[in-house]
Design a protein around this motif. Structure first.
Motif, PDB file in Angstrom:
ATOM      1  N   MET A 115      32.699  46.739  35.484  1.00 51.98           N
ATOM      2  CA  MET A 115      33.196  47.228  36.804  1.00 51.98           C
ATOM      3  C   MET A 115      34.661  47.031  37.065  1.00 51.98           C
ATOM      4  O   MET A 115      35.578  47.387  37.311  1.00 51.98           O
ATOM      5  CB  MET A 115      32.392  46.961  38.079  1.00 51.98           C
ATOM      6  N   ILE A 116      34.809  45.514  36.953  1.00 49.73           N
ATOM      7  CA  ILE A 116      36.091  44.788  36.861  1.00 49.73           C
ATOM      8  C   ILE A 116      36.213  43.991  35.388  1.00 49.73           C
ATOM      9  O   ILE A 116      35.284  43.426  35.225  1.00 49.73           O
ATOM     10  CB  ILE A 116      36.419  43.924  37.914  1.00 49.73           C
ATOM     11  N   LYS A 117      37.255  43.984  34.883  1.00 46.17           N
ATOM     12  CA  LYS A 117      37.523  43.306  33.430  1.00 46.17           C
ATOM     13  C   LYS A 117      38.851  42.830  33.401  1.00 46.17           C
ATOM     14  O   LYS A 117      39.978  43.589  33.928  1.00 46.17           O
ATOM     15  CB  LYS A 117      37.157  44.138  32.200  1.00 46.17           C
ATOM     16  N   ILE A 118      38.946  41.256  33.610  1.00 43.08           N
ATOM     17  CA  ILE A 118      40.358  40.618  33.704  1.00 43.08           C
ATOM     18  C   ILE A 118      40.362  39.794  32.312  1.00 43.08           C
ATOM     19  O   ILE A 118      39.670  39.209  31.936  1.00 43.08           O
ATOM     20  CB  ILE A 118      40.232  39.721  34.997  1.00 43.08           C
TER      21      ILE A 118
ATOM     22  N   LYS B 156      38.693  54.246  42.526  1.00 44.42           N
ATOM     23  CA  LYS B 156      37.111  53.592  42.276  1.00 44.42           C
ATOM     24  C   LYS B 156      37.033  52.467  43.295  1.00 44.42           C
ATOM     25  O   LYS B 156      35.751  52.019  43.353  1.00 44.42           O
ATOM     26  CB  LYS B 156      36.701  53.202  41.015  1.00 44.42           C
ATOM     27  N   MET B 157      37.996  52.101  43.873  1.00 41.80           N
ATOM     28  CA  MET B 157      38.059  51.037  44.787  1.00 41.80           C
ATOM     29  C   MET B 157      38.206  51.106  46.422  1.00 41.80           C
ATOM     30  O   MET B 157      39.132  52.049  46.783  1.00 41.80           O
ATOM     31  CB  MET B 157      39.474  49.948  44.409  1.00 41.80           C
TER      32      MET B 157
ATOM     33  N   VAL C 244      39.747  48.397  36.114  1.00 37.23           N
ATOM     34  CA  VAL C 244      38.457  48.784  37.219  1.00 37.23           C
ATOM     35  C   VAL C 244      37.799  50.101  36.680  1.00 37.23           C
ATOM     36  O   VAL C 244      38.462  51.091  36.598  1.00 37.23           O
ATOM     37  CB  VAL C 244      39.098  49.111  38.641  1.00 37.23           C
ATOM     38  N   CYS C 245      36.606  50.094  36.370  1.00 36.06           N
ATOM     39  CA  CYS C 245      35.856  51.020  36.047  1.00 36.06           C
ATOM     40  C   CYS C 245      36.342  51.815  34.939  1.00 36.06           C
ATOM     41  O   CYS C 245      36.214  52.807  34.514  1.00 36.06           O
ATOM     42  CB  CYS C 245      35.448  51.805  37.030  1.00 36.06           C
ATOM     43  N   GLY C 246      36.858  50.788  33.980  1.00 32.52           N
ATOM     44  CA  GLY C 246      37.467  51.226  32.644  1.00 32.52           C
ATOM     45  C   GLY C 246      38.965  51.578  32.812  1.00 32.52           C
ATOM     46  O   GLY C 246      39.413  52.142  31.572  1.00 32.52           O
ATOM     47  N   HIS C 247      39.541  51.656  34.069  1.00 35.78           N
ATOM     48  CA  HIS C 247      40.672  52.511  33.959  1.00 35.78           C
ATOM     49  C   HIS C 247      41.810  51.015  34.110  1.00 35.78           C
ATOM     50  O   HIS C 247      41.463  50.294  35.078  1.00 35.78           O
ATOM     51  CB  HIS C 247      40.956  53.188  35.414  1.00 35.78           C
ATOM     52  N   ASP C 248      42.717  50.817  33.349  1.00 37.19           N
ATOM     53  CA  ASP C 248      43.592  50.019  33.235  1.00 37.19           C
ATOM     54  C   ASP C 248      44.452  50.078  34.560  1.00 37.19           C
ATOM     55  O   ASP C 248      45.380  51.057  34.911  1.00 37.19           O
ATOM     56  CB  ASP C 248      44.580  49.834  32.076  1.00 37.19           C
ATOM     57  N   ILE C 249      44.639  48.855  35.325  1.00 31.42           N
ATOM     58  CA  ILE C 249      45.519  49.146  36.533  1.00 31.42           C
ATOM     59  C   ILE C 249      47.114  49.229  36.311  1.00 31.42           C
ATOM     60  O   ILE C 249      47.716  49.608  37.231  1.00 31.42           O
ATOM     61  CB  ILE C 249      45.263  48.011  37.643  1.00 31.42           C
TER      62      ILE C 249
ATOM     63  N   VAL D 147      33.631  49.793  43.484  1.00 25.64           N
ATOM     64  CA  VAL D 147      34.199  48.492  43.715  1.00 25.64           C
ATOM     65  C   VAL D 147      34.717  48.256  45.115  1.00 25.64           C
ATOM     66  O   VAL D 147      35.750  49.043  45.354  1.00 25.64           O
ATOM     67  CB  VAL D 147      35.247  48.350  42.511  1.00 25.64           C
ATOM     68  N   LEU D 148      34.348  47.050  45.570  1.00 32.53           N
ATOM     69  CA  LEU D 148      34.839  46.771  47.092  1.00 32.53           C
ATOM     70  C   LEU D 148      35.393  45.489  47.012  1.00 32.53           C
ATOM     71  O   LEU D 148      34.612  44.555  46.351  1.00 32.53           O
ATOM     72  CB  LEU D 148      33.639  46.943  47.838  1.00 32.53           C
ATOM     73  N   ILE D 149      36.512  45.166  47.452  1.00 28.69           N
ATOM     74  CA  ILE D 149      37.520  44.062  47.191  1.00 28.69           C
ATOM     75  C   ILE D 149      37.825  43.701  48.733  1.00 28.69           C
ATOM     76  O   ILE D 149      38.532  44.254  49.344  1.00 28.69           O
ATOM     77  CB  ILE D 149      38.543  44.243  46.355  1.00 28.69           C
ATOM     78  N   LEU D 150      37.135  42.519  49.140  1.00 25.36           N
ATOM     79  CA  LEU D 150      37.288  42.165  50.591  1.00 25.36           C
ATOM     80  C   LEU D 150      37.956  40.872  50.695  1.00 25.36           C
ATOM     81  O   LEU D 150      37.406  39.785  50.135  1.00 25.36           O
ATOM     82  CB  LEU D 150      35.970  42.103  51.389  1.00 25.36           C
ATOM     83  N   ASP D 151      38.995  40.594  51.382  1.00 26.55           N
ATOM     84  CA  ASP D 151      39.688  39.510  51.780  1.00 26.55           C
ATOM     85  C   ASP D 151      39.574  38.921  53.088  1.00 26.55           C
ATOM     86  O   ASP D 151      39.837  39.510  54.020  1.00 26.55           O
ATOM     87  CB  ASP D 151      41.257  39.551  51.323  1.00 26.55           C
ATOM     88  N   GLU D 152      38.682  37.976  53.243  1.00 28.69           N
ATOM     89  CA  GLU D 152      38.294  37.279  54.268  1.00 28.69           C
ATOM     90  C   GLU D 152      37.921  38.554  55.340  1.00 28.69           C
ATOM     91  O   GLU D 152      38.269  38.885  56.465  1.00 28.69           O
ATOM     92  CB  GLU D 152      39.321  36.753  55.239  1.00 28.69           C
TER      93      GLU D 152
END
Length: 314
Positions: A1-4, A75-76, A60-65, A153-158
């Protein structure tokens, strides 16, 4: 789902994020931790496309940011720190606006708006301007916009910043209910939250990964893993109880809090699981002590966090 892969961010001569590489899969709830200034928010901003990396790649999900940012963002869902919203809008008009941006229409649009508003209990404030809302309601509006389009994909900061204990519990339940088929990344300073909802923890310090494991395995590295804590019946007896416990063969040392009448028996390294609990329980029965609050500890994530990050404050 995420590759860094080798993700790096420099500002002049200062490296904020340094060659980060890791993968995340669906079904994971990843706690992304580190001291203030470790590079957590910068990493999230690079993954979501708000900040360009100095080098390296994120997809993200195979798509380069970098080369396919729009497809990746579809996707996010992203809740940034501070949950910025348009203050002159109402929560209803803001979420309608987000629905437009996300391309929601017809019955699905209505269903998602109703579901998100209901799950985050926004009904009482739907017609107020956002700038008049409490910090907790603003945070919930920010979370609502992040999940409105039901992202993979869900990205949550605090995510629970500013929420009261009941609201924090509700948000944690919401995260757990969504986690089955999504990847959820949470950056937080609340280690209790990590233990409650995360299946994996990555800790960074000075922009580098210093730990990647489950919360349970990290806590098991604590000196308090398999420690036993009990409450003495009164101040007069606490010294004798501590001395007797300290002589047990499975006990390495003891810690006493005389204000709260608690004694913690810390296990020797390499000992059997729950051996301290067995010996302390047997001793209590033999002596007939009227102790309270006998508890077996699994370990303390905050202690390991301080060790791994060199004592930096969370």
């Amino acid at each position: 789902m995420i590759k860094i892969d080798g993700l790096t961010k420099r500002y002049g001569q200062h490296t904020v994020v340094d060659q980060l590489s890791f993968d995340c899969a669906a079904g994971e709830v990843l706690g992304f931790l580190g001291p203030n200034g470790a590079g957590k928010s910068t990493t999230m901003k690079m993954v979501t496309g708000f900040v360009a990396p100095s080098s390296g790649h994120a997809s993200v999900c195979g798509h380069d940011i970098g080369t396919d940012a729009l497809a990746a963002r579809r996707k996010m869902g992203y809740l940034p720190e501070g949950a910025p919203c348009y203050p002159e809008m109402t929560p209803r008009s803001f979420l309608e606006f987000i629905a437009d941006i996300r391309g929601l229409s017809g019955e699905k649009r209505k269903q998602r708006l109703d579901e998100v508003i209901g799950r985050l209990h926004l009904e009482p404030v739907l017609s107020q301007s956002i700038d008049t809302l409490s910090k907790g309601f603003k945070r919930r509006v920010g979370l609502a916009q992040a999940i409105l389009h039901d992202p993979e994909v869900l990205i949550l900061d605090e995510p629970t910043d500013g929420l009261d204990p009941n609201q924090k519990h509700e948000v944690r339940q919401l995260i757990q209910s969504m986690a089955k088929d999504k990847l959820i990344v949470i950056s937080t300073h609340i280690l209790e939250e990590v233990e409650a909802v995360c299946s994996r923890v990555i800790i960074i310090s000075s922009g580098k990964i210093v730990a990647d494991d489950t919360p349970h395995n990290l806590a098991a590295r604590s000196r308090y893993h398999n420690a036993v804590r009990l409450t003495a019946p009164d101040a007069a007896s606490i010294g004798a109880i501590e001395s007797a416990i300290a002589r047990l063969s499975s006990v390495s040392t003891t810690e006493t809090d005389r204000q709260h009448l608690t004694i913690t028996a810390i296990a020797k390294s390499g000992g059997k699981d729950a051996e301290v609990l067995r010996q302390v329980s047997q001793l209590i029965n033999e002596k007939g002590w009227n102790v309270g609050g006998l508890q077996l500890e699994t370990g303390r994530l905050d202690e390991i966090f301080r060790q791994i990050t060199g004592g930096a404050r969370a």
